[in-house]
Design a protein around this motif. Structure first.
Motif, PDB file in Angstrom:
ATOM      1  N   GLY A 228       0.765   6.316  -6.341  1.00 27.13           N
ATOM      2  CA  GLY A 228       1.286   5.527  -5.243  1.00 27.13           C
ATOM      3  C   GLY A 228       2.692   5.076  -5.586  1.00 27.13           C
ATOM      4  N   VAL A 229       3.391   4.545  -4.613  1.00 21.40           N
ATOM      5  CA  VAL A 229       4.757   4.077  -4.828  1.00 21.40           C
ATOM      6  C   VAL A 229       4.948   2.750  -4.105  1.00 21.40           C
ATOM      7  CG1 VAL A 229       7.210   4.498  -4.349  1.00 21.40           C
ATOM      8  CG2 VAL A 229       5.759   6.385  -5.091  1.00 21.40           C
ATOM      9  N   VAL A 230       5.564   1.795  -4.793  1.00 24.50           N
ATOM     10  CA  VAL A 230       6.024   0.558  -4.169  1.00 24.50           C
ATOM     11  C   VAL A 230       7.491   0.408  -4.544  1.00 24.50           C
ATOM     12  CG1 VAL A 230       5.803  -1.938  -4.006  1.00 24.50           C
ATOM     13  CG2 VAL A 230       3.758  -0.533  -4.305  1.00 24.50           C
ATOM     14  N   THR A 231       8.372   0.475  -3.563  1.00 20.20           N
ATOM     15  CA  THR A 231       9.813   0.358  -3.815  1.00 20.20           C
ATOM     16  C   THR A 231      10.412  -0.691  -2.891  1.00 20.20           C
ATOM     17  OG1 THR A 231      10.064   2.656  -4.531  1.00 20.20           O
ATOM     18  CG2 THR A 231      12.046   1.549  -3.744  1.00 20.20           C
ATOM     19  N   PHE A 232      11.142  -1.635  -3.494  1.00 16.12           N
ATOM     20  CA  PHE A 232      11.889  -2.613  -2.711  1.00 16.12           C
ATOM     21  C   PHE A 232      13.368  -2.261  -2.812  1.00 16.12           C
ATOM     22  CE2 PHE A 232       8.024  -4.949  -3.926  1.00 16.12           C
ATOM     23  CZ  PHE A 232       7.558  -5.251  -2.657  1.00 16.12           C
ATOM     24  N   GLY A 233      13.953  -1.910  -1.672  1.00 16.94           N
ATOM     25  CA  GLY A 233      15.328  -1.446  -1.672  1.00 16.94           C
ATOM     26  C   GLY A 233      16.336  -2.444  -1.147  1.00 16.94           C
ATOM     27  N   ALA A 260      -6.684   5.377   2.408  1.00 19.48           N
ATOM     28  CA  ALA A 260      -7.416   4.358   1.649  1.00 19.48           C
ATOM     29  C   ALA A 260      -6.529   3.777   0.551  1.00 19.48           C
ATOM     30  CB  ALA A 260      -8.682   4.966   1.051  1.00 19.48           C
ATOM     31  N   MET A 261      -5.702   4.621  -0.090  1.00 16.96           N
ATOM     32  CA  MET A 261      -4.823   4.136  -1.142  1.00 16.96           C
ATOM     33  C   MET A 261      -3.743   3.216  -0.577  1.00 16.96           C
ATOM     34  SD  MET A 261      -3.976   3.780  -4.198  1.00 16.96           S
ATOM     35  CE  MET A 261      -5.214   4.877  -4.894  1.00 16.96           C
ATOM     36  N   ILE A 262      -3.166   3.606   0.566  1.00 10.76           N
ATOM     37  CA  ILE A 262      -2.149   2.756   1.189  1.00 10.76           C
ATOM     38  C   ILE A 262      -2.737   1.388   1.526  1.00 10.76           C
ATOM     39  CG2 ILE A 262      -0.720   2.469   3.255  1.00 10.76           C
ATOM     40  CD1 ILE A 262      -0.296   5.473   3.246  1.00 10.76           C
ATOM     41  N   GLU A 263      -3.927   1.371   2.099  1.00  9.18           N
ATOM     42  CA  GLU A 263      -4.553   0.110   2.476  1.00  9.18           C
ATOM     43  C   GLU A 263      -4.885  -0.729   1.238  1.00  9.18           C
ATOM     44  OE1 GLU A 263      -7.817   1.235   4.960  1.00  9.18           O
ATOM     45  OE2 GLU A 263      -6.515   1.948   6.584  1.00  9.18           O
ATOM     46  N   HIS A 264      -5.243  -0.067   0.149  1.00  7.05           N
ATOM     47  CA  HIS A 264      -5.517  -0.778  -1.113  1.00  7.05           C
ATOM     48  C   HIS A 264      -4.243  -1.447  -1.633  1.00  7.05           C
ATOM     49  CE1 HIS A 264      -6.972  -1.741  -5.100  1.00  7.05           C
ATOM     50  NE2 HIS A 264      -6.054  -0.955  -5.646  1.00  7.05           N
ATOM     51  N   ILE A 265      -3.126  -0.716  -1.619  1.00 10.33           N
ATOM     52  CA  ILE A 265      -1.851  -1.288  -2.068  1.00 10.33           C
ATOM     53  C   ILE A 265      -1.440  -2.440  -1.162  1.00 10.33           C
ATOM     54  CG2 ILE A 265       0.612  -0.804  -2.405  1.00 10.33           C
ATOM     55  CD1 ILE A 265      -0.180   2.049  -3.201  1.00 10.33           C
TER      56      ILE A 265
END
Length: 382
Positions: A228-233, A260-265
């Motif tokens: 998964g990826v979480v990026t704050f730009g 499901a992964m997006i909703e988990h993040i």
């Protein structure tokens, strides 16, 4: 009427008139102009009132047992072209830097073939606005575009890939592209003088704490096999160096290979925000917007035979590709209809979304051939 189209000329003209999401007026008019040069005896053209730049074309089959959909996106990006090509964009600040001009041209080539050689099944071609922004596929579904005789039983679509040789078809069963969610986080505390922090509530510090904790979501809360990826730009806070910021705003993107992964993040980030609000005694508001950008999850019942055909076709070069973290609103379509998305190699010297993106135009005819041959084979099967 000529059975052939000058696809290179068409692509270059489309490349010169890029338009942004939901404003593809010139593009839609030119597409219709080209389509009207084709034999019309089996064609029906349809418009969506709430999406005036969208175009739907149905090819009547001779013995239809299904309706096969094919989608192409038509919008461009807010990029200033730097290719130096003689047919570069004539619309300042706009460019087909994602290859949608190639997408449209290939679709026109396939449509023209079946306008001249009646297919067995019904074919539905969807020229879709607003892929890059505003999720045009979702808008079309919500407008009821795919109902009654305009409802496809299955949907196909491609995306160019500058990392693959020109004309190569790439695909995989399962997730091809990630889903994406926009995340905005607002922090509200109390501003004050830099010399008196105890009288203020510093939202730069609260925001920084949130950012650091958010980085543990993928590293410690996500199965490393799934990813998964979480990026704050983007971060906005404060106005001057000696005033404590009472507000901060953080903007970023979340990407995952399954819904499901997006909703988990999403849930983990909300939980962190709740913790920040408690520990810093401030307000934290999390806004999540996924829209139509769901993961592009290829249906195995259709993708396995698609891959098998492409592997065995004598004039097609096929490679099985890894999933990519890029987003595509065709993912929403594939959550409404079974289907398959695949890559078309264009051997570019610059990546997608680059101002110097220059695809190899020889990929166009190879793509048309591969897709028409696949569709003809598909229509022979139950």
């Amino acid at each position: 009427m000529s059975e052939t189209l000058d696809l290179i000329h068409i692509r270059r003209h489309l490349h010169q008139i890029p338009e942004l999401a939901l404003h593809e007026t010139q593009t839609a008019a030119y597409l219709r102009q080209v389509i009207e040069t084709m034999p019309q005896q089996w064609l029906t053209i349809h418009h969506i009132p709430s999406l005036p730049t969208a175009l739907m074309v149905k090819v009547q089959g001779s013995q239809p047992q299904r309706c096969i959909g094919y989608r192409t996106d038509i919008d461009a990006l807010p990029v200033t072209e730097a290719t130096g090509l003689p047919y570069a964009s004539t619309n300042p600040g706009k460019m087909h830097a994602c290859g949608h001009d190639i997408h449209m041209t290939v679709a026109l080539g396939v449509l023209n073939y079946f306008a001249n050689h009646q297919p067995k099944d019904d074919l539905l071609f969807f020229f879709q606005p607003a892929e890059e922004n505003d999720n045009g596929g979702k808008l079309a579904v919500e407008a009821g575009a795919f109902t009654g005789e305009w409802r496809p039983d299955e949907f196909y679509g491609l995306h160019v890939n500058p990392e693959l040789s020109a004309g190569v078809i790439g695909c995989r069963n399962g997730t091809l592209f990630a889903g994406t969610t926009e995340i905005n986080v607002d922090f509200v505390g109390k501003g004050g003088h830099a010399a008196y922090p105890h009288l203020a509530n510093d939202m730069v510090v609260a925001c920084a704490s949130f950012i650091m904790q958010a980085q543990t979501v993928v590293s410690r809360s996500v199965d490393p096999i799934e990813g998964g990826v979480v990026t704050f730009g983007k971060l906005n806070a404060g106005s001057i160096r000696n005033v404590i910021a009472g507000r901060a705003r953080l903007e970023g993107t979340i990407r995952g290979l399954t819904q499901a992964m997006i909703e988990h993040i999403d849930q983990r980030l909300q939980a962190i925000a709740n913790g920040i609000a408690t520990s810093f005694e401030c307000k934290v508001n999390v806004e999540l917007n996924q829209g139509g950008y769901l993961p592009v999850e290829n249906d195995p019942r259709l993708t396995v035979p698609f891959i098998q055909f492409m592997k065995n076709a004598p004039d097609v070069d096929f490679v099985e590709t890894a999933p990519a973290m890029t987003g595509e609103d065709f993912g929403y379509m594939l959550h409404q209809f079974p289907g398959t998305m695949f890559w078309l190699g264009v051997d570019g010297h610059a990546p997608l979304h680059s101002a110097k993106m220059t695809p190899d135009e020889s990929a166009i005819s190879k793509g048309v051939t591969a897709i028409t041959e696949f569709l003809e084979d598909r229509m022979t099967r139950k």
